[in-house]
Design an enzyme around this catalytic site. Sequence first.
Site, PDB file in Angstrom:
ATOM      1  N   ARG A  18      -3.875  20.397  11.380  1.00  0.00           N
ATOM      2  CA  ARG A  18      -2.481  20.592  11.795  1.00  0.00           C
ATOM      3  C   ARG A  18      -2.215  22.084  11.835  1.00  0.00           C
ATOM      4  O   ARG A  18      -2.758  22.835  11.027  1.00  0.00           O
ATOM      5  CB  ARG A  18      -1.517  19.957  10.777  1.00  0.00           C
TER       6      ARG A  18
ATOM      7  N   GLN B  71      -7.939  13.416   4.525  1.00  0.00           N
ATOM      8  CA  GLN B  71      -7.140  12.318   3.978  1.00  0.00           C
ATOM      9  C   GLN B  71      -8.068  11.252   3.423  1.00  0.00           C
ATOM     10  O   GLN B  71      -9.120  10.985   3.996  1.00  0.00           O
ATOM     11  CB  GLN B  71      -6.288  11.685   5.085  1.00  0.00           C
TER      12      GLN B  71
ATOM     13  N   HIS C  58      -1.062   1.840   7.448  1.00  0.00           N
ATOM     14  CA  HIS C  58      -1.712   3.120   7.151  1.00  0.00           C
ATOM     15  C   HIS C  58      -1.506   3.362   5.670  1.00  0.00           C
ATOM     16  O   HIS C  58      -0.408   3.171   5.167  1.00  0.00           O
ATOM     17  CB  HIS C  58      -1.042   4.306   7.858  1.00  0.00           C
TER      18      HIS C  58
ATOM     19  N   ASP D 128      -8.042   8.259   3.891  1.00  0.00           N
ATOM     20  CA  ASP D 128      -7.287   7.445   4.825  1.00  0.00           C
ATOM     21  C   ASP D 128      -7.873   6.044   4.946  1.00  0.00           C
ATOM     22  O   ASP D 128      -9.067   5.845   4.740  1.00  0.00           O
ATOM     23  CB  ASP D 128      -7.351   8.124   6.199  1.00  0.00           C
TER      24      ASP D 128
ATOM     25  N   HIS E 172      -6.989   2.254   7.405  1.00  0.00           N
ATOM     26  CA  HIS E 172      -6.111   1.466   8.265  1.00  0.00           C
ATOM     27  C   HIS E 172      -6.471   0.009   8.115  1.00  0.00           C
ATOM     28  O   HIS E 172      -7.634  -0.358   8.205  1.00  0.00           O
ATOM     29  CB  HIS E 172      -6.230   1.944   9.707  1.00  0.00           C
TER      30      HIS E 172
ATOM     31  N   CYS F  54      -5.947   7.680  12.785  1.00  0.00           N
ATOM     32  CA  CYS F  54      -5.620   6.330  13.254  1.00  0.00           C
ATOM     33  C   CYS F  54      -6.234   5.970  14.611  1.00  0.00           C
ATOM     34  O   CYS F  54      -6.829   4.901  14.740  1.00  0.00           O
ATOM     35  CB  CYS F  54      -4.117   6.095  13.300  1.00  0.00           C
TER      36      CYS F  54
HETATM   37 ZN   LIG Z   1      -2.909   6.337  10.187  1.00  0.00          ZN
END
Ligand SMILES: [Zn+2]
Length: 757
Positions: free
Chosen positions: A468, A486, A619, A488, A490, A439
């Site tokens: 992580r 991810q 997200h 991912d 946004h 992010c």
């Molecule tokens: Zn995010």
Amino acid sequence: MRRLHQHEAPPTICRERNYRTVWKFEALVWLWFGFGSTNSLTLVSFPFCFVNYPANLWLGNSFISRKKTEGKNMSMIDITLPDGTVNQYSEEITAGEIVDDIYGRKHGCIAASVNGEERDFSFVIADLENIGGTCSASVDGIKTDSDAGMHILRHSAAHLLAQAVMEIYPDAKPTIGPAIERGFYYDFDMEPIGESDLRTIQKKMSQLARQNLSVERVECSDEELENLFASNPYKMEIISDKVEDGSGSTIYKQGEWYDLCLGPHVASTAKLMNVKLTSISTAYWRGDQSRQQLMRIYGIVEPSKDALKETLQRIEEAKKRDHRKLGKDLQLFHIDEEVGQGLILWTPRGAAVRQELQDFILVELRRQGYYQVFTPHIGKLDLYRKSGHFPYYQDSQYPALVERDLMKKLADEDCSCGELSNLMSAGDIEGYLLKPMNCPHHIKIYDSQPRSYRNLPLRLAEFGTVYRWEQSGEISGMTRVRGFTQDDAHLFVTEEQIAKEVLGCIEIVQIIFKTLGMDDYRVRVGLRDPDSDKYVGEGEKWDKAEAACRTAALSLGVPFTEEEGEAAFYGPKIDFVVKDVIGREWQLGTVQVDYNLPERFDLTYTGPDGQPHRPVMIHRAPFGSMERFCGVLIEHFAGKFPTWLSPTQVHVITISEKHNLWAQEVISALVEAGVRVEADMSDATVGKKIRTHRKMQPNYMVILGDEEVEKKTVSLRGRNNEQVNGMPIGEFIEKLTAEIQSKDLQLTLTPKTEKQD
Ligand SMILES: [Zn+2]
Ligand SMILES: [Zn+2]
């Protein structure tokens, strides 16, 4: 008395006494005195009976019990039954007797619920502290068809396991033994044992179950607890940590064995006939690697023989599907200690699956107006300080990196590691972090130029790898890892756009599930807890965002639940929970609305009014992580991927050397058509080749012999063992590419012939 965690006890503790139990003990005490009188010395020093019980405990309890019953006039109490009627019972009535009264003797309940709290059958209703002058309570039975019931059954089986182990290995020290999602375990400090010993232990458990030992709850003072568990440092540690001084606690006793526990439990070991010990592993006391290593024994328990059989079949099926095993057998991924725990190496075959998934979703993203971005794997500590990921989540991140020059300077100043860490946390020195989230990087892209309402929504997508620090004990295959990618994205949107964009995110998830045949899923909408003030953003905005999530979930036409208090502190969210063919649930895909990060990074856009406004972020990651999703997919398909996803779609096998030339032509044509193909032109027998290649689960095996060479055809054997002979090569490639393009879940070239009735 405070809650003990070693057995996941019910939320509140009552002061209760089981009069019948105590009377039974009393009888034993008298009996024992009778025997003991010939040797009064043993009487005082020898532990009670053949058990580890100090005599004073039971004497003390029987004293209490006598005093209580003598001093009371028998009166009646009102009990509300499940159907709402109110019955009167003697104040000595137990929860179990009421359950008998409600449902008859064959009620199948294993414990009771009294005023909504789980209790033993032996619980005396009049012992409720809050019963007050009204003397009323509501009572119902707890069956094993509920989570609460299964939890009690499993926890009780854990006790039985410990009892059995103690009989076989008297030197073992039981530590903790909770119920878990699908069964139970118990950890012991004991000599190492192996899988083969489980059979002996299980046999002992069955014996103890058949003995129909009553399971009894006994209240103990601090002193009594210390006497009972003096020889077990683990229990002593729990007592000193969890039991408030002077408050005492309870033990549960069955036969000669007892455990520190808050219960509740089944009334008798006879309820635990259907037990199966499943595996053995090691664990550390309190999960701490610097402490004692323990033997952990896992088991399952079911209320009936049939249920146990069914569960065992499911476990067998789950084992066959285990992605860690299949991942290895099918050469999909590799984990190498020298690279690091929890770091996945995608081998060519696994990478093919992942690439297909990524390509598939990219098409959908393009359709929905997303832009692809790429961002680095690290970022400055300051960035994550601003986003709030550092230092608060330090424990779940790899340690920060410090610049070389600064490191040298600090070393020259004799800065210790501890000091360095403090300086970093305090923000006194700069460093870099492996990114725990994508992010902040995407936010910086948004913020790299002035944005107007005309630019919104701005949808930035990236297959972004994050890191992580999972505890080593928690790392597992592809599903719990230390580095993952991810899918991912946004979305930077205006308030008004939230509803539509959330819907768009959900559509992608739906397309994915449908394509992959994940038909059985439910949706969880996480809303804020109206009584809490931990949430950022105004209530009015939250109302709108929550309504948007609800509407989006409703539009799916699948079961969904709204869960108050399950929102993130920064916004409501939608989670997708998929049920696989063997009934396990996987949380995949999530969409989260976020008011927090735009605030922290002071993001703005210019509105139609020419004024700066704050955008909202969404997200979303439909797969979640590529690693975890692929792990789940391997199990979902049991390694038998549909053709479009398969690591190798066709394996070409020749019967003998003279067919190799035609094989080369077939392979070239397949490669030309974009098919993933493997060939075996070795001189092994065709039977052996087929057996070997079948293990890799190709969708089709092409077998070439004289006839195929002569007629320029192929003979096909599908993974479903159906065979089609003499198909012209052109037709084969045309049909195969059609199957791949349509992402068909079935093998269309060798369809199973429908059975005629
Ligand atoms: Zn995010
Ligand atoms: Zn327990």
